[in-house]
Design an enzyme around this catalytic site. Sequence first.
Site, mmCIF file in Angstrom:
data_model
loop_
_atom_site.group_PDB
_atom_site.id
_atom_site.type_symbol
_atom_site.label_atom_id
_atom_site.label_comp_id
_atom_site.label_asym_id
_atom_site.label_seq_id
_atom_site.Cartn_x
_atom_site.Cartn_y
_atom_site.Cartn_z
ATOM 1 N N ARG A 91 1.180 -0.883 -5.212
ATOM 2 C CA ARG A 91 1.837 -2.171 -4.923
ATOM 3 C C ARG A 91 3.217 -1.895 -4.328
ATOM 4 N NH1 ARG A 91 -2.356 -4.162 -4.799
ATOM 5 N NH2 ARG A 91 -3.220 -5.894 -5.978
ATOM 6 N N ASP A 133 0.589 2.217 1.981
ATOM 7 C CA ASP A 133 -0.448 1.229 2.303
ATOM 8 C C ASP A 133 0.015 -0.161 1.861
ATOM 9 O OD1 ASP A 133 -3.117 0.522 3.243
ATOM 10 O OD2 ASP A 133 -3.598 0.123 1.145
ATOM 11 N N HIS A 157 -2.314 -2.416 3.824
ATOM 12 C CA HIS A 157 -3.063 -2.726 2.597
ATOM 13 C C HIS A 157 -4.580 -2.710 2.859
ATOM 14 C CE1 HIS A 157 -2.369 -4.721 -1.534
ATOM 15 N NE2 HIS A 157 -3.517 -4.074 -1.536
ATOM 16 N N GLU A 202 5.098 -7.539 1.989
ATOM 17 C CA GLU A 202 3.954 -7.486 2.908
ATOM 18 C C GLU A 202 3.293 -8.845 3.144
ATOM 19 O OE1 GLU A 202 1.491 -4.721 0.555
ATOM 20 O OE2 GLU A 202 0.062 -6.349 0.304
HETATM 21 P P1 NAD Z 1 -5.977 0.699 -13.921
HETATM 22 O O1 NAD Z 1 -5.570 -0.470 -14.746
HETATM 23 O O2 NAD Z 1 -7.318 1.315 -14.132
HETATM 24 O O3 NAD Z 1 -4.882 1.878 -14.111
HETATM 25 C C1 NAD Z 1 -3.501 1.636 -14.083
HETATM 26 C C2 NAD Z 1 -2.844 2.742 -14.909
HETATM 27 O O4 NAD Z 1 -1.429 2.560 -14.808
HETATM 28 C C3 NAD Z 1 -3.216 2.669 -16.404
HETATM 29 O O5 NAD Z 1 -3.631 3.942 -16.852
HETATM 30 C C4 NAD Z 1 -1.916 2.234 -17.067
HETATM 31 O O6 NAD Z 1 -1.748 2.772 -18.378
HETATM 32 C C5 NAD Z 1 -0.888 2.812 -16.092
HETATM 33 N N1 NAD Z 1 0.435 2.214 -16.266
HETATM 34 C C6 NAD Z 1 0.756 0.951 -16.616
HETATM 35 N N2 NAD Z 1 2.095 0.825 -16.721
HETATM 36 C C7 NAD Z 1 2.607 2.028 -16.419
HETATM 37 C C8 NAD Z 1 3.933 2.545 -16.345
HETATM 38 N N3 NAD Z 1 4.995 1.778 -16.649
HETATM 39 N N4 NAD Z 1 4.091 3.827 -15.981
HETATM 40 C C9 NAD Z 1 3.021 4.619 -15.703
HETATM 41 N N5 NAD Z 1 1.760 4.201 -15.763
HETATM 42 C C10 NAD Z 1 1.559 2.925 -16.117
HETATM 43 O O7 NAD Z 1 -5.776 0.261 -12.425
HETATM 44 P P2 NAD Z 1 -6.496 0.862 -11.123
HETATM 45 O O8 NAD Z 1 -7.781 0.179 -10.888
HETATM 46 O O9 NAD Z 1 -6.443 2.349 -11.177
HETATM 47 O O10 NAD Z 1 -5.479 0.350 -9.992
HETATM 48 C C11 NAD Z 1 -4.161 0.850 -9.890
HETATM 49 C C12 NAD Z 1 -3.398 -0.010 -8.915
HETATM 50 O O11 NAD Z 1 -3.937 0.173 -7.596
HETATM 51 C C13 NAD Z 1 -3.576 -1.524 -9.138
HETATM 52 O O12 NAD Z 1 -2.678 -1.987 -10.104
HETATM 53 C C14 NAD Z 1 -3.294 -2.094 -7.791
HETATM 54 O O13 NAD Z 1 -1.905 -2.414 -7.737
HETATM 55 C C15 NAD Z 1 -3.600 -0.955 -6.838
HETATM 56 N N6 NAD Z 1 -4.695 -1.249 -5.896
HETATM 57 C C16 NAD Z 1 -4.454 -1.152 -4.569
HETATM 58 C C17 NAD Z 1 -5.462 -1.405 -3.643
HETATM 59 C C18 NAD Z 1 -5.245 -1.269 -2.163
HETATM 60 O O14 NAD Z 1 -6.094 -1.716 -1.366
HETATM 61 N N7 NAD Z 1 -4.159 -0.655 -1.714
HETATM 62 C C19 NAD Z 1 -6.728 -1.785 -4.111
HETATM 63 C C20 NAD Z 1 -6.938 -1.880 -5.489
HETATM 64 C C21 NAD Z 1 -5.915 -1.618 -6.385
#
Ligand code: NAD
Length: 332
Positions: free
Chosen positions: A234, A258, A295, A263
């Site tokens: 994000r 990305d 994105h 954005e």
């Molecule tokens: P997820 O919930 O499986 O994993 C997120 C991880 O972040 C968890 O292990 C959590 O404990 C950790 N976390 C939370 N707060 C934290 C902190 N303060 N410090 C360190 N770690 C922390 O999520 P995911 O499915 O792996 O997705 C991760 C991120 O990817 C999403 O939140 C989203 O923002 C992003 N995403 C981007 C796209 C894209 O097209 N660019 C697509 C999907 C998701």
Amino acid sequence: MKIAFFNTKAYDRESFTRENEHYHHDISFFEPHLSLQTVNLITDETAVCVFINDCLDAEVLTALKAKGVQLIALRSAGFNHVDLVVADNLGLPVVRVPAYSPYAVAEHAVALLMTLNRRVHRAHNRVREGDFSLHNLMGYDVHGKTVGVIGTGKIGQVFCKIMQGFGCRVVAYDVQPNPECVQAGVEYLPLDELLSISDIISLHCPINESTMHIIDEQALSKMKPTVTLINTSRGKLIDTKAVIQALKAQRIGLLGLDVYEEEEAIFYEDFSSSVIQDDVFSRLLTFPNVLVTCHQAFFTQEAMKKIAGVTLDNISQFETSGVIQNGVKIPN
Ligand code: NAD
């Protein structure tokens, strides 16, 4: 169910029309984003389906409720664009697609890393102009490097595994370490230590109060000046103004993004014949060691099929049995 789909592109219409052959919902596709001005496109639809750059603030949610909408279906995993407290007070359930393809996003992070590192984007342009020289195209071996992964959930875990396949030492920081990553040999470290020892840093945590600008001036000052920093998570995880100062001072080796803080006003639209008004974003694009994609990390055939299937299934569950499948809860 009658569903109003906002903010749709041709690829959304294609994948949802194809998947809807199994669900038989009555779908109206609208091109405009959802906003207070476009709520009136809804006639008698009782569900709305929206994307990450649609507006779901208090005013819009109240207007949707007044229109008779009963369900908000997000065709995304992220939900930070929804005022969940207001939705809850209005009795409007919000459902989402919690996971569609962690591989899509993790692999895009690797694509940014490798494109930047081996200057593939610059080499491509150069060769097409008949310039076959190699100056400024030198990269580094990823093998043997230390990779720092911030957030080791579904996507971060896949990214760790890929980087281990490259022959890297993978270290991680997460508020909740992932036992499968530990078992696979990922070393969890305090954030400051990860920042200072990593050659490559990739962000895979969600945006929340604790992660807002997790990469700020202070964090950047702890990194190696040669660091490759990748953000597919994000935009607001990075303080863009601080990152620009670090780039100007040559304290970042390579930066692959990305996502970008502001954005919503730019991504997914064609501004090739207009003037971009965001000076911070424009400055970012001037650096030779920065690569930005808009994105698109999620954008694979497999992910789009899953997004459409889970979204339509969430809506069917609500319609047939009132079940809130994949409901979004207000974070503590
Ligand atoms: P997820 O919930 O499986 O994993 C997120 C991880 O972040 C968890 O292990 C959590 O404990 C950790 N976390 C939370 N707060 C934290 C902190 N303060 N410090 C360190 N770690 C922390 O999520 P995911 O499915 O792996 O997705 C991760 C991120 O990817 C999403 O939140 C989203 O923002 C992003 N995403 C981007 C796209 C894209 O097209 N660019 C697509 C999907 C998701």
